[in-house]
Design an enzyme around this catalytic site. Structure first.
Site, mmCIF file in Angstrom:
data_model
loop_
_atom_site.group_PDB
_atom_site.id
_atom_site.type_symbol
_atom_site.label_atom_id
_atom_site.label_comp_id
_atom_site.label_asym_id
_atom_site.label_seq_id
_atom_site.Cartn_x
_atom_site.Cartn_y
_atom_site.Cartn_z
ATOM 1 N N TYR A 57 -20.751 20.187 30.100
ATOM 2 C CA TYR A 57 -21.965 19.359 30.082
ATOM 3 C C TYR A 57 -23.224 20.224 29.965
ATOM 4 C CZ TYR A 57 -19.397 15.073 31.334
ATOM 5 O OH TYR A 57 -18.543 13.987 31.338
ATOM 6 N N GLY A 214 -25.664 2.292 27.696
ATOM 7 C CA GLY A 214 -27.029 1.783 27.461
ATOM 8 C C GLY A 214 -27.058 0.594 26.505
#
Ligand SMILES: NC(=O)c1ccc[n+]([C@@H]2O[C@H](COP(=O)([O-])OP(=O)(O)OC[C@H]3O[C@@H](n4cnc5c(N)ncnc54)[C@H](OP(=O)(O)O)[C@@H]3O)[C@@H](O)[C@H]2O)c1
Length: 299
Positions: A57, A214
């Site tokens: 990440y 989202g």
């Protein structure tokens, strides 16, 4: 009311059914160590005791900034269950190279420990299925990490049932977790047997992108808009709850008893979404949303 929790195989502590994800909150220096420390305080106040990281990440910065935030808050590490992942190693032009050899797994876990400034990883996952995975070698690596106390329990991510079964066949302890995409826009894992296997083996599924990454807030087409309208109708039956709470309640209603990993990093949004873990949808509400998501009447 406290957030509900689940217990993983072999884990010393119960994990909250809402987990904070680190896939993007550190990205492009969106948060400093100090800001992250304050955000983690807000998560813990809300009852979120688990963080989902990965070696890859933000090119490693997620683990480093997380480690920096922990040093600013003595005592916080002990209150958190830390998940991180190994396996995605190199990047070439237009491709990723996975490496789940014994040496690569141990090297990745030790690098994660250094970056986070901690002496153990609570839950260590293989990030994605590696087509060149040698299950015997993976088992050797996990056993050595476990013996050294560097990782306490283990799992996988994005694994299909046959891949879980292959790795599980070589391990003398149960896999605790399979981290998979699951939300009202993406139900593959519910349909390809993955969640059934989780239920059978009592592997906790960790649902990533519970808000559709989202998409819940930016409907892409007429079906999404219909789904959003149905979410609003169900939300009205729960005292006008925000739709994200209903979306969270929908994934947590699955009998495999998973936890939802939130992506965003704003305290107000986190609090609003996390409260969805306290909402129990009726079967009628769950099926109504499933049907709205499919976009056709299910017999
Ligand atoms: N194992 C894997 O392969 C894998 C893959 C993907 C993700 N994950 C894990 O799952 C975590 C969550 O994934 P996700 O980011 O897709 O989850 P998500 O929670 O479904 O989506 C997060 C997105 O929703 C937006 N959002 C959240 N609340 C909002 C609100 N109230 N209004 C408007 N927009 C809102 C965020 O916007 P902002 O960007 O503006 O905050 C963010 O873009 C990741 O961080 C990672 O830990 C794992």
């Amino acid at each position: 009311m406290p957030l509900p929790t689940i217990r993983l195989h072999e884990a010393a502590r119960e994990i909250s059914r809402i987990v904070q994800g680190f896939g993007s909150i550190i990205h492009e220096e969106r948060m400093s160590e100090r800001e992250l420390a304050a955000y983690l305080d807000a998560c813990v106040d809300e009852g979120i005791n688990t963080c989902d990281l990965a070696a890859v990440y933000s090119g490693g910065a997620a683990e480093s900034v997380f480690g920096g935030a922990l040093t600013l808050r003595p005592g916080l590490r002990e209150r958190l269950t830390v998940i991180t992942k190994y396996g995605i190693e190199g990047e070439g032009a237009g491709y990723h190279c996975y490496d789940t050899s014994r040496e690569a797994i141990v090297r990745s876990a030790e690098r994660s420990l250094r970056r986070m400034g901690t002496d153990h990883i609570d839950v260590l996952l293989m990030h994605r299925p590696d087509m060149l995975m040698d299950a015997d070698e993976v088992a050797e690596a996990l056993l050595s990490l476990r013996k050294a106390g560097k990782a306490l329990c283990f799992g996988v991510s994005n694994f299909l049932p046959h891949q879980v079964e292959l790795l599980a066949s070589r391990l003398p302890f149960p896999l605790a977790v399979n981290e998979v995409p699951y939300n009202l826009f993406d139900m593959d894992m519910q349909e390809n047997g993955t969640l059934d296997l989780c239920q059978r083996l009592r592997i906790a599924p960790l649902f990533y992108s519970p808000l559709g990454g989202g998409r819940l807030f930016a409907p892409a087409n007429a079906r999404d808009r219909h789904l959003l309208e149905t979410l609003r109708e169900v939300a009205r039956q729960h005292g006008d709850a925000p739709v994200e709470q209903i979306a969270i309640a929908w994934v947590l209603r699955h009998p495999a008893r998973g936890a939802a990993i939130l992506g965003g990093g704003r305290a107000e949004w986190m609090r609003r979404a996390a409260a969805g873990a306290r909402i129990a949808l009726t079967r009628d509400q769950w099926f109504r949303l499933w049907t709205a998501s499919k976009g056709y009447e299910i017999p």
